[in-house]
Design a protein around this motif. Sequence first.
Motif, PDB file in Angstrom:
ATOM      1  N   LEU A 220     -26.241  -3.970  -9.361  1.00  0.00           N
ATOM      2  CA  LEU A 220     -25.577  -5.083  -8.608  1.00  0.00           C
ATOM      3  C   LEU A 220     -25.013  -6.366  -8.730  1.00  0.00           C
ATOM      4  O   LEU A 220     -23.835  -6.967  -8.691  1.00  0.00           O
ATOM      5  N   ALA A 221     -24.407  -6.904 -10.150  1.00  0.00           N
ATOM      6  CA  ALA A 221     -23.875  -7.194 -10.702  1.00  0.00           C
ATOM      7  C   ALA A 221     -22.494  -6.630 -10.147  1.00  0.00           C
ATOM      8  O   ALA A 221     -21.598  -7.049  -9.958  1.00  0.00           O
ATOM      9  N   ALA A 222     -22.470  -5.566 -11.178  1.00  0.00           N
ATOM     10  CA  ALA A 222     -21.416  -4.684 -10.599  1.00  0.00           C
ATOM     11  C   ALA A 222     -20.714  -5.004  -8.912  1.00  0.00           C
ATOM     12  O   ALA A 222     -19.654  -4.601  -9.070  1.00  0.00           O
ATOM     13  N   THR A 223     -21.923  -4.655  -8.311  1.00  0.00           N
ATOM     14  CA  THR A 223     -21.504  -4.899  -6.579  1.00  0.00           C
ATOM     15  C   THR A 223     -20.740  -6.192  -6.324  1.00  0.00           C
ATOM     16  O   THR A 223     -19.638  -5.421  -5.686  1.00  0.00           O
ATOM     17  N   LEU A 224     -21.075  -6.964  -7.078  1.00  0.00           N
ATOM     18  CA  LEU A 224     -21.104  -8.237  -6.884  1.00  0.00           C
ATOM     19  C   LEU A 224     -19.568  -8.634  -7.196  1.00  0.00           C
ATOM     20  O   LEU A 224     -18.376  -9.042  -6.533  1.00  0.00           O
ATOM     21  N   PHE A 225     -19.611  -7.958  -7.888  1.00  0.00           N
ATOM     22  CA  PHE A 225     -17.737  -8.272  -9.013  1.00  0.00           C
ATOM     23  C   PHE A 225     -16.939  -7.617  -8.171  1.00  0.00           C
ATOM     24  O   PHE A 225     -15.454  -8.071  -7.895  1.00  0.00           O
ATOM     25  N   LEU A 226     -17.879  -6.237  -7.390  1.00  0.00           N
ATOM     26  CA  LEU A 226     -16.315  -5.604  -6.721  1.00  0.00           C
ATOM     27  C   LEU A 226     -15.803  -6.018  -5.553  1.00  0.00           C
ATOM     28  O   LEU A 226     -15.284  -5.930  -4.761  1.00  0.00           O
ATOM     29  N   GLY A 227     -17.216  -6.197  -4.984  1.00  0.00           N
ATOM     30  CA  GLY A 227     -17.854  -6.440  -3.241  1.00  0.00           C
ATOM     31  C   GLY A 227     -17.743  -7.462  -2.732  1.00  0.00           C
ATOM     32  O   GLY A 227     -17.561  -7.247  -1.908  1.00  0.00           O
ATOM     33  N   PHE A 228     -17.810  -8.995  -3.500  1.00  0.00           N
ATOM     34  CA  PHE A 228     -18.513  -9.432  -3.159  1.00  0.00           C
ATOM     35  C   PHE A 228     -17.381 -10.438  -2.288  1.00  0.00           C
ATOM     36  O   PHE A 228     -18.352 -11.054  -0.775  1.00  0.00           O
ATOM     37  N   GLY A 229     -16.308  -9.758  -2.226  1.00  0.00           N
ATOM     38  CA  GLY A 229     -14.906 -10.852  -1.118  1.00  0.00           C
ATOM     39  C   GLY A 229     -14.666 -10.118   0.329  1.00  0.00           C
ATOM     40  O   GLY A 229     -14.796 -10.443   1.180  1.00  0.00           O
ATOM     41  N   TYR A 230     -15.271  -8.717   0.135  1.00  0.00           N
ATOM     42  CA  TYR A 230     -15.852  -8.693   1.339  1.00  0.00           C
ATOM     43  C   TYR A 230     -16.511  -7.954   1.810  1.00  0.00           C
ATOM     44  O   TYR A 230     -16.331  -8.502   3.389  1.00  0.00           O
ATOM     45  N   LEU A 231     -18.020  -8.466   1.654  1.00  0.00           N
ATOM     46  CA  LEU A 231     -18.554  -9.025   1.928  1.00  0.00           C
ATOM     47  C   LEU A 231     -19.374 -10.263   2.812  1.00  0.00           C
ATOM     48  O   LEU A 231     -19.406 -10.391   3.767  1.00  0.00           O
ATOM     49  N   THR A 232     -18.342 -11.786   2.122  1.00  0.00           N
ATOM     50  CA  THR A 232     -17.730 -12.765   2.799  1.00  0.00           C
ATOM     51  C   THR A 232     -17.122 -12.573   3.927  1.00  0.00           C
ATOM     52  O   THR A 232     -17.346 -13.256   5.160  1.00  0.00           O
ATOM     53  N   LEU A 233     -16.459 -11.471   4.190  1.00  0.00           N
ATOM     54  CA  LEU A 233     -15.510 -11.701   4.963  1.00  0.00           C
ATOM     55  C   LEU A 233     -16.857 -10.907   6.913  1.00  0.00           C
ATOM     56  O   LEU A 233     -15.711 -11.292   7.758  1.00  0.00           O
ATOM     57  N   LEU A 234     -17.375  -9.913   6.165  1.00  0.00           N
ATOM     58  CA  LEU A 234     -18.416 -10.277   7.253  1.00  0.00           C
ATOM     59  C   LEU A 234     -18.842 -11.014   8.174  1.00  0.00           C
ATOM     60  O   LEU A 234     -19.198 -11.492   9.174  1.00  0.00           O
TER      61      LEU A 234
END
Length: 301
Positions: A220-234
């Motif tokens: 989950l830490a890796a997911t947030l590190f790589l994908g948090f920016g994309y998640l916020t765009l949702l």
Amino acid sequence: MEMAALIIGSGTLMDIVGIPVDSPMRAPAEQFLTLRAYGAPPVVVALAAQGAFRGFMDTKTPLYAVVAGNLVNAILDAIFIFPLGLGVSGAALATVTSEYLAAIILLWKLNNELVLFSWNVIGGDIIRYLKSGALLIARTIAVILPLWLSTSLAARQGPVPMAGYEISLQVWLTISLLNDALALAGQALLASEYAKGNYKQARLVLYRVLQIGGVTGLALAATLFLGFGYLTLLFTDDPAVLDVAQSGVWVRRIIRSQYFVSQVTMILYSLNECGIIAVCHYYSADKCYCFCVRWALLRCF
């Protein structure tokens, strides 16, 4: 009582949180809270029913009920908010409707397992269960208070900081609920084996949950590190809101990477509560036991 308090005291709660009367957030927030208050009864019933199903080691039925409720919520959101133009009120109405649906499904299925209503209420047992759950109530308060405080601080900064904070909070809650599912499964299995006296199997459950927790935390830490920016765009494409939301990403990553420690704490805490949960298992097996008594116990969890 909870519903009445939220309806009558919505304005007072807004004052406590720190949203001024002239804030553009004030009217929608009060409106949403007042309508959402009507969903308090089914939420309490659903939480108690889910706890009862966990006592039966049944996690499928609550899953089906919650999924059905969420699907209805999503469909009604799309109808109420946009075509009907109800906005925030539409979102609240959709959520309340879905909560009643989920509660009805859970009670309908639970009725096949035990007597839901009975006049045979044992007051002494209710008091004993409430005392046993005092630490769990304190834990819940300890979890809620920091969220309340952080929400209050964000609300005082204005609509843009509040929107960014809410996006970050929702991402964190989503990940935390995924982790919580693992913790709940571990607690149920651990309590079941402990109640049976299978201490060797209980230790095995403990080790496995800790191992899975460590891997999950890193993933989950890796997911947030790589994908948090994309998640916020949702959630939005507003640059100002995105800047606020993404400013807290490093804190979220650190928290998720420390989830292994969180799992250790949760499982060790569960060991301390095994006696209480074992009692829950015992009484859940008695189909004639009063639902009101069981509700008093499970509501504490």
